[in-house]
Design an enzyme around this catalytic site. Structure first.
Site, PDB file in Angstrom:
ATOM      1  N   TYR A  49     -26.285  55.863  48.113  1.00  0.00           N
ATOM      2  CA  TYR A  49     -25.973  57.333  47.738  1.00  0.00           C
ATOM      3  C   TYR A  49     -24.397  57.296  47.681  1.00  0.00           C
ATOM      4  CZ  TYR A  49     -30.877  58.639  48.719  1.00  0.00           C
ATOM      5  OH  TYR A  49     -31.967  58.930  48.240  1.00  0.00           O
ATOM      6  N   HIS A  50     -24.000  56.588  47.019  1.00  0.00           N
ATOM      7  CA  HIS A  50     -22.381  56.793  46.540  1.00  0.00           C
ATOM      8  C   HIS A  50     -21.887  55.685  45.655  1.00  0.00           C
ATOM      9  CE1 HIS A  50     -22.784  52.897  49.144  1.00  0.00           C
ATOM     10  NE2 HIS A  50     -21.669  52.330  48.504  1.00  0.00           N
ATOM     11  N   ALA A  51     -20.800  56.018  45.064  1.00  0.00           N
ATOM     12  CA  ALA A  51     -20.221  55.338  43.956  1.00  0.00           C
ATOM     13  C   ALA A  51     -18.762  54.874  44.521  1.00  0.00           C
ATOM     14  CB  ALA A  51     -20.008  55.966  42.611  1.00  0.00           C
TER      15      ALA A  51
END
Length: 136
Positions: A49-51
């Site tokens: 749940y990230h970049a």
């Protein structure tokens, strides 16, 4: 899988077993500065749940399997990692979520840099906004 890049690793082996060699700036297209792995995950609990703004990564499922949702802000693609002979490139500005881990899953990640919290985009709306700003 337009923006998704899977690397197929050469396997060397015989009756004694199999071997895959991973090399910085070779079959891994960047210098490896950090390696970590995820294992013994809680059933039904997703990860990621990230970049990242600049970090490049290659994810390799050493054992078992998991699904990675790749998202470039425009298109989403699910990728199943289920073999130690393939790696998933996670480039900068690609949102990723990992889930459906099998009980025996070991997911190794090779990263182009050391951990830096400032390189993370942890809010999806911020990520989509950053992608739209890159396009203008």
């Amino acid at each position: 899988m337009s923006f998704v890049n899977i690397i197929k690793f050469k396997t060397l082996g015989d009756e004694r077993g199999q071997l895959v060699s991973l090399e910085s700036n070779g079959n891994i297209p960047f210098e490896i500065k950090r390696t970590y792995y995820i294992y013994d995950t809680s059933p039904g609990v997703p990860r990621g749940y990230h970049a990242h703004f600049t970090l490049r990564q290659t994810a390799v499922c050493l054992k078992g399997s998991c699904v990675v949702l790749m998202d470039n802000g425009i298109e989403k693609v699910e990728v199943t990692l289920d073999s130690p002979t393939k790696g998933l490139m996670i480039e900068p500005m690609q949102w990723h979520e990992m889930y459906d881990f099998t009980n025996d899953c070991i997911l190794m990640v090779l990263a182009s840099d050391n951990y830096d919290e400032l390189d993370y985009i942890r809010d999806y709306d911020d990520f989509v906004g950053a992608v739209k700003n890159d396009d203008t």
